[in-house]
Design an enzyme around this catalytic site. Structure first.
Site, PDB file in Angstrom:
ATOM      1  N   SER A 191      -2.068  13.811 -15.002  1.00  0.00           N
ATOM      2  CA  SER A 191      -3.138  13.840 -15.946  1.00  0.00           C
ATOM      3  C   SER A 191      -3.341  14.927 -16.920  1.00  0.00           C
ATOM      4  CB  SER A 191      -4.157  13.279 -14.916  1.00  0.00           C
ATOM      5  OG  SER A 191      -5.764  13.404 -15.787  1.00  0.00           O
ATOM      6  N   TYR A 195      -9.107  16.224  -7.784  1.00  0.00           N
ATOM      7  CA  TYR A 195      -8.417  15.464  -8.650  1.00  0.00           C
ATOM      8  C   TYR A 195      -7.342  16.029  -9.492  1.00  0.00           C
ATOM      9  CZ  TYR A 195      -7.420  12.096 -11.817  1.00  0.00           C
ATOM     10  OH  TYR A 195      -6.319  10.695 -12.365  1.00  0.00           O
ATOM     11  N   LYS A 197      -3.463  16.147  -9.459  1.00  0.00           N
ATOM     12  CA  LYS A 197      -2.985  15.983 -10.515  1.00  0.00           C
ATOM     13  C   LYS A 197      -1.997  17.156 -10.818  1.00  0.00           C
ATOM     14  CE  LYS A 197      -3.828  11.186 -11.217  1.00  0.00           C
ATOM     15  NZ  LYS A 197      -2.617   9.798 -11.226  1.00  0.00           N
ATOM     16  N   ASP A 215       1.071  -0.947   0.299  1.00  0.00           N
ATOM     17  CA  ASP A 215       0.202  -0.538   0.077  1.00  0.00           C
ATOM     18  C   ASP A 215       1.034   0.986  -0.066  1.00  0.00           C
ATOM     19  OD1 ASP A 215      -1.905   1.955   0.977  1.00  0.00           O
ATOM     20  OD2 ASP A 215      -3.309   0.362   2.164  1.00  0.00           O
TER      21      ASP A 215
HETATM   22  N1  LIG Z   1      -7.912   6.334 -16.384  1.00  0.00           N
HETATM   23  C1  LIG Z   1      -8.127   7.374 -17.012  1.00  0.00           C
HETATM   24  O1  LIG Z   1      -9.059   7.498 -17.560  1.00  0.00           O
HETATM   25  C2  LIG Z   1      -6.477   8.556 -16.746  1.00  0.00           C
HETATM   26  C3  LIG Z   1      -6.344   9.001 -17.194  1.00  0.00           C
HETATM   27  C4  LIG Z   1      -5.306   9.955 -16.684  1.00  0.00           C
HETATM   28  C5  LIG Z   1      -4.590   9.423 -15.235  1.00  0.00           C
HETATM   29  N2  LIG Z   1      -4.856   8.008 -14.745  1.00  0.00           N
HETATM   30  C6  LIG Z   1      -4.052   7.832 -13.663  1.00  0.00           C
HETATM   31  O2  LIG Z   1      -3.700   6.828 -13.985  1.00  0.00           O
HETATM   32  C7  LIG Z   1      -2.990   5.987 -12.410  1.00  0.00           C
HETATM   33  C8  LIG Z   1      -3.621   4.639 -12.956  1.00  0.00           C
HETATM   34  O3  LIG Z   1      -4.996   4.562 -12.654  1.00  0.00           O
HETATM   35  P1  LIG Z   1      -5.862   3.215 -13.920  1.00  0.00           P
HETATM   36  O4  LIG Z   1      -6.916   3.839 -14.745  1.00  0.00           O
HETATM   37  O5  LIG Z   1      -4.771   2.231 -14.658  1.00  0.00           O
HETATM   38  O6  LIG Z   1      -7.011   2.621 -13.034  1.00  0.00           O
HETATM   39  P2  LIG Z   1      -7.276   1.316 -11.758  1.00  0.00           P
HETATM   40  O7  LIG Z   1      -7.506   0.310 -13.432  1.00  0.00           O
HETATM   41  O8  LIG Z   1      -8.258   1.594 -11.616  1.00  0.00           O
HETATM   42  O9  LIG Z   1      -5.323   1.380 -11.378  1.00  0.00           O
HETATM   43  C9  LIG Z   1      -5.940   1.851 -10.102  1.00  0.00           C
HETATM   44  C10 LIG Z   1      -4.205   1.230  -9.548  1.00  0.00           C
HETATM   45  O10 LIG Z   1      -4.112   1.651  -8.391  1.00  0.00           O
HETATM   46  C11 LIG Z   1      -3.551   0.692  -7.314  1.00  0.00           C
HETATM   47  N3  LIG Z   1      -4.084   1.800  -5.983  1.00  0.00           N
HETATM   48  C12 LIG Z   1      -5.083   2.226  -5.206  1.00  0.00           C
HETATM   49  N4  LIG Z   1      -4.604   2.447  -3.913  1.00  0.00           N
HETATM   50  C13 LIG Z   1      -3.325   1.681  -4.201  1.00  0.00           C
HETATM   51  C14 LIG Z   1      -2.819   2.738  -3.072  1.00  0.00           C
HETATM   52  N5  LIG Z   1      -3.065   2.274  -2.202  1.00  0.00           N
HETATM   53  N6  LIG Z   1      -1.351   1.681  -3.147  1.00  0.00           N
HETATM   54  C15 LIG Z   1      -0.834  -0.100  -3.589  1.00  0.00           C
HETATM   55  N7  LIG Z   1      -1.624   0.299  -5.404  1.00  0.00           N
HETATM   56  C16 LIG Z   1      -3.183   1.030  -4.942  1.00  0.00           C
HETATM   57  C17 LIG Z   1      -5.448  -0.259  -7.578  1.00  0.00           C
HETATM   58  O11 LIG Z   1      -4.742  -1.707  -7.091  1.00  0.00           O
HETATM   59  P3  LIG Z   1      -5.384  -2.356  -5.790  1.00  0.00           P
HETATM   60  O12 LIG Z   1      -6.989  -2.094  -5.538  1.00  0.00           O
HETATM   61  O13 LIG Z   1      -5.196  -4.241  -5.552  1.00  0.00           O
HETATM   62  O14 LIG Z   1      -4.632  -1.927  -4.551  1.00  0.00           O
HETATM   63  C18 LIG Z   1      -5.145  -0.835  -8.975  1.00  0.00           C
HETATM   64  O15 LIG Z   1      -3.460  -1.711  -9.395  1.00  0.00           O
HETATM   65  C19 LIG Z   1      -3.709   7.230 -12.141  1.00  0.00           C
HETATM   66  O16 LIG Z   1      -2.697   6.769 -10.946  1.00  0.00           O
HETATM   67  C20 LIG Z   1      -4.763   7.592 -12.110  1.00  0.00           C
HETATM   68  O17 LIG Z   1      -5.205   8.940 -11.446  1.00  0.00           O
HETATM   69  C21 LIG Z   1      -5.935   7.762 -15.348  1.00  0.00           C
END
Ligand SMILES: NC(=O)c1ccc[n+]([C@@H]2O[C@H](COP(=O)([O-])OP(=O)(O)OC[C@H]3O[C@@H](n4cnc5c(N)ncnc54)[C@H](OP(=O)(O)O)[C@@H]3O)[C@@H](O)[C@H]2O)c1
Length: 269
Positions: free
Chosen positions: A131, A144, A148, A52
């Site tokens: 982001s 958010y 970011k 975590d």
């Molecule tokens: N999807 C979009 O449109 C988008 C756009 C821009 C930026 N992002 C950024 O991309 C990154 C990844 O997001 P994603 O889109 O791939 O979403 P996701 O599929 O929900 O993945 C999030 C990941 O973060 C992990 N996580 C969350 N809290 C955690 C913690 N306290 N410690 C360790 N791991 C943790 C989750 O695993 P566990 O739940 O197992 O811990 C999961 O592996 C984020 O920072 C997000 O803000 C996403």
């Protein structure tokens, strides 16, 4: 210095999992850290770690575990995070703080756990997943957007502090990506208040942002952008993957803020 061993936080799903897969396919040894400590799609090529990012001891232990096994760590992809939705008005301080806990302080802990290792080695790469919302703001995602933007500032300040150390920083600014992010988004109590003055505005806004995310690009696009930086001799300090989002980033930089906010209001209110 070639990148062989990589730690990815938030490696269990979405962008982190795609990055783990694509880096492993390129021959890198990948440690994918997450709270659940396993991959959504199990793979023998990727080593899952239970970590975590809000737990400083667990973060240090994970880095120590990699060093014991590999003798070195070449790069970290600081990616773990999630979103929170709600109007600024009425959001509780603890809700706003919770957005900063993982996305900012968790990222900071990860970076601080890796920096001494990178410094001792004389090399290391820090890729921070920010982001497009680091550079443009949307209604009801004020916290958010704020976190970011803070993360982008951190990455770029750090890149200045590390000049000449052999350690490089790169911030990746994805647009909409189809991942579990949409389903994992938390909603503030104020956003669920049936008497909220923002109720209709939020309903329209949420419909649009969720549809944009669900129809968003594949996480592989971001994973490939990350791989490209890891394979370059000198990483770019700021990367916006995909041409349409690059153009958005460029326009936001050159146009008056008033115009940018006007267009965003037309699209998202
Ligand atoms: N999807 C979009 O449109 C988008 C756009 C821009 C930026 N992002 C950024 O991309 C990154 C990844 O997001 P994603 O889109 O791939 O979403 P996701 O599929 O929900 O993945 C999030 C990941 O973060 C992990 N996580 C969350 N809290 C955690 C913690 N306290 N410690 C360790 N791991 C943790 C989750 O695993 P566990 O739940 O197992 O811990 C999961 O592996 C984020 O920072 C997000 O803000 C996403």
């Amino acid at each position: 210095m070639a990148v062989n061993v990589v730690l990815i936080t938030g490696g269990s799903s979405g962008i982190g999992a795609a990055t783990a897969r694509i880096l492993a396919q390129s021959g890198m040894k990948v440690y994918a850290a997450s709270r659940r400590g396993k991959l959504e799609t199990p793979s023998t090529d990727i080593i899952p770690i239970s970590m975590d990012v809000n737990d400083w001891e667990a973060t240090q232990l994970a880095v120590a575990q990699i060093l014991r096994a590999e003798g070195h760590l070449d790069a970290v992809v600081v990616n773990a995070g999630s979103g929170i939705y709600g109007p600024v008005e009425g959001t509780l301080e603890k809700e706003a703080r919770s957005q900063f806990e993982t996305n900012y302080f968790g990222a900071l802990k990860t970076i601080q756990a890796c920096l001494p290792v990178f410094r001792q080695q004389g090399h290391g790469r820090i890729i921070t997943v920010c982001s497009v919302m680091s550079v443009l703001q949307l209604p009801f995602q004020g916290f958010y957007s704020s976190v970011k933007a803070a993360l982008l500032s951190l990455s770029e300040s750090l890149s200045l502090e590390l000049k000449g150390s052999g350690i490089q920083c790169s911030a990746i600014l994805p647009g909409d990506v189809a991942t579990g992010f949409t389903g994992a988004r938390k909603f503030t109590a104020a956003s669920e208040d049936p008497a909220s003055p923002y109720r209709e505005q939020m309903a329209r806004n949420l419909k649009k942002i969720e549809a944009d995310e669900r129809n968003g690009m594949s996480p592989d696009v971001i994973a490939k952008a990350i791989r490209k930086q890891l394979l370059r001799k000198h990483m770019a300090v700021r990367v916006i993957p995909r041409l349409d989002y690059k153009l958005v980033g460029f326009l936001v930089r050159i146009l008056p803020a008033k115009w940018v906010l006007h267009v965003l209001s037309l699209l998202y209110n």
